[in-house]
Design an enzyme around this catalytic site. Structure first.
Site, mmCIF file in Angstrom:
data_model
loop_
_atom_site.group_PDB
_atom_site.id
_atom_site.type_symbol
_atom_site.label_atom_id
_atom_site.label_comp_id
_atom_site.label_asym_id
_atom_site.label_seq_id
_atom_site.Cartn_x
_atom_site.Cartn_y
_atom_site.Cartn_z
ATOM 1 N N GLY A 96 63.244 42.536 36.429
ATOM 2 C CA GLY A 96 63.540 41.840 35.176
ATOM 3 C C GLY A 96 63.921 40.412 35.488
ATOM 4 N N LEU A 97 62.943 39.643 35.935
ATOM 5 C CA LEU A 97 63.239 38.292 36.421
ATOM 6 C C LEU A 97 62.663 37.209 35.498
ATOM 7 C CD1 LEU A 97 64.462 36.567 38.662
ATOM 8 C CD2 LEU A 97 62.357 36.844 39.965
ATOM 9 N N PRO B 191 60.342 33.849 29.099
ATOM 10 C CA PRO B 191 59.366 32.979 28.436
ATOM 11 C C PRO B 191 59.396 31.545 28.982
ATOM 12 C CG PRO B 191 60.422 34.381 26.817
ATOM 13 C CD PRO B 191 61.127 34.633 28.126
ATOM 14 N N TRP C 88 56.740 39.536 31.059
ATOM 15 C CA TRP C 88 55.825 39.812 32.170
ATOM 16 C C TRP C 88 56.329 40.894 33.092
ATOM 17 C CZ3 TRP C 88 51.784 37.423 30.469
ATOM 18 C CH2 TRP C 88 51.877 36.140 29.923
ATOM 19 N N THR D 50 56.138 43.933 35.017
ATOM 20 C CA THR D 50 55.136 44.881 35.486
ATOM 21 C C THR D 50 55.660 46.311 35.369
ATOM 22 O OG1 THR D 50 54.197 43.256 36.981
ATOM 23 C CG2 THR D 50 53.819 45.568 37.528
ATOM 24 N N ARG E 294 19.785 44.844 47.504
ATOM 25 C CA ARG E 294 19.077 43.920 46.619
ATOM 26 C C ARG E 294 18.184 42.997 47.445
ATOM 27 N NH1 ARG E 294 18.980 42.149 41.357
ATOM 28 N NH2 ARG E 294 18.660 39.900 41.032
ATOM 29 N N HIS F 206 26.730 38.447 44.037
ATOM 30 C CA HIS F 206 26.202 39.390 43.043
ATOM 31 C C HIS F 206 25.422 38.667 41.931
ATOM 32 C CE1 HIS F 206 28.876 42.296 44.956
ATOM 33 N NE2 HIS F 206 28.412 43.259 44.186
ATOM 34 N N GLY F 207 25.528 37.349 41.897
ATOM 35 C CA GLY F 207 24.841 36.607 40.845
ATOM 36 C C GLY F 207 25.359 37.014 39.472
ATOM 37 N N GLU G 269 55.351 36.624 42.850
ATOM 38 C CA GLU G 269 56.200 36.624 44.044
ATOM 39 C C GLU G 269 56.138 35.281 44.766
ATOM 40 O OE1 GLU G 269 56.242 38.970 42.370
ATOM 41 O OE2 GLU G 269 56.099 40.914 43.316
#
Lengths: 81, 387
Positions: free
Chosen positions: B133-134, B137, B165, B167, B273, B344-345, B369
């Site tokens: 809980g760091l 806003p 934010w 997680t 491919r 992969h284009g 972090e």
């Protein structure tokens, strides 16, 4: 004890390059002490001297100088009555 | 379990046999239980809750917490290998371990005896889920200046503030919260059943979309005195800093996992491919990109192994080495993911291939972090361990 102070000085000197740190010199007054160094100092003291830094030891005055760190370690190593 | 051993006269940098075996088990489990579902989790913005139960059952939540405390007691290089494999499969799953173990290890290291008695074993066994809980806003990189405030009330504390934010904040049972107590940054463990605590789900962001982000609302949130971690004023410099130190270790390994996933996707794709009458992998510029991925992912893994070895031995240089590993590995992950999409284009930008997810997830590793830029201004001030 001098050996212990020498080890502390060697460790701190890596952060304060080109500065001959006196044993009673206030490292916080020199700048460059951020939270990461503060944490590394705790890790160093614990690893190098085999002690555990407790909550009550978390006092800036205990880490302010080579002498202060040495006193902290000496106190931690002293046999409890 | 032993880890990398320094053997005179040279230095051995191979994994121990038991670490190889653990790696094989982790890899097989991730291939079976994570890889097949990761795209769906990403699309849905949530991992399956049953996966959390399975991680708990395997003792992979709390794995680095000492066995005496109820944790897995896993050696830190093996833990890194686990983190890499989870990161290879799904960065959101990896991030669950990151934040849970940050909270659990913080209670183990900085919790009062009363708090450890109450919370450590359940956290160490993953029965109680922890998270951070760091961020707020208005507060990200400058984390020591959080605006959440705490005040003493009776025998405990009351917190007021807004966290963002978080997680796995939607499912965590407790949070390691930083607040200003009398103007000094102080850490608390806030259980979700504390009076005045509430949370709301956040929309999944572009990367690690399945990590169940939440905002926390602390409105006169009351916690007991034993829920303060460390001394007043040492919440950031010691409690949160050591949590972030572990977090960087976890993110570094997870980034290696992303880079490895990119490499494997590209090895497969370029082997099937054809363009210009030959397989992609037979084109020299493609070979150059593959070589960059191979070399950098290996270098990142070795940096992580070294950081793990130093962490295991308690070397004070471990913090700097971990930071270097995180810096290099997260940049390696984003570079590998960018190249993977290029190889992969247009296919790389569709849901038919996982490389788009790898890029979105890799970008997160350069922010959390300590952002890449924070590492760039911190590493020169740190003193790494001697090689």
């Amino acid at each position: 004890m001098d050996d212990r102070k020498q080890k502390i000085k060697l460790f701190l000197s890596r952060f304060f390059r080109n500065h001959d740190l006196a044993h009673d010199e206030d490292i916080f007054a020199l700048g460059f002490v951020n939270s990461l160094l503060a944490m590394q100092l705790v890790q160093f003291v614990e690893k190098e001297f085999g002690v555990t830094v407790e909550d009550d030891d978390l006092d800036l005055d205990n880490f302010r100088s080579i002498d202060a760190i040495d006193r902290l370690v000496e106190g931690k190593l002293a046999p409890t009555p | 379990m032993s880890t990398l051993a320094a053997v005179s006269p040279g230095m051995q940098v191979e994994l121990a046999p038991e670490q190889r075996e653990a790696q094989r088990i982790f890899r097989g489990w991730v291939d079976e239980h994570v890889v097949p579902h990761a795209e769906r989790w990403d699309r849905d913005g949530a991992i399956d809750r049953s996966l959390i139960d399975e991680l708990r059952r395997r003792r992979w939540l709390g794995a680095p917490v000492a066995a005496e405390a109820g944790g897995g007691g896993m050696d830190l290089v093996t833990y890194g290998l686990l983190t890499e494999e989870l990161g290879r499969g799904c960065s959101s799953v990896r991030s669950l371990l990151t934040v849970h173990d940050m909270a659990a290890l913080s209670v183990a290291r900085w919790g009062s005896p009363e708090l450890r008695d109450e919370m450590l074993a359940p956290l160490a066994r993953g029965e109680v889920l922890g998270a951070l809980g760091l961020s707020e806003p208005n507060v990200g990189s400058d984390a020591a200046r959080v605006e959440t405030v705490a005040r003493k009330q009776g025998d405990g504390y009351v917190l007021d503030g807004h966290k963002k934010w978080m997680t796995f904040g939607q499912v965590a049972d407790c949070f390691l919260v930083l607040a200003q107590l009398e103007g000094a940054a102080t850490a608390f463990l806030v259980p979700t059943d504390a009076p005045g605590f509430s949370r709301s789900a956040q929309e999944p962001p572009a990367g690690t979309r399945a990590s169940l982000l939440a905002e926390l609302h602390l409105d006169g949130c009351a916690v007991a005195a034993r829920h303060r971690l460390g001394r007043v004023g040492f919440g950031f410099s010691h409690v949160i800093s050591s949590a972030l130190d572990h977090g960087r270790y976890s993110v570094a390994w997870g980034s290696v996992g992303i880079a490895q996933a990119c490499l494997e996707a590209c090895l497969d794709y370029t082997a099937e491919r054809r363009q210009g009458g030959k397989l992609l992998r037979e084109h020299q510029l493609v070979q150059q990109m593959l070589t960059e991925m191979i070399a950098n992912s290996r270098a990142a893994r070795l940096l992580c192994c070294r950081a793990g070895h130093l962490r295991r031995t308690g070397d004070p240089g471990a913090t700097a080495e971990t930071m270097i590993a995180k810096y290099f590995a997260s940049r390696t992950a984003t570079a590998a993911a960018r190249d993977a999409i290029q190889l992969h284009g247009a296919n790389g930008l569709t849901d038919a291939y996982p490389v788009g997810r790898y890029l979105r997830d890799s970008l997160v590793t350069e922010i959390i972090e300590g952002s890449t830029q924070i590492q760039q201004i911190s590493i020169p001030l740190m003193v790494p361990a001697d090689l």
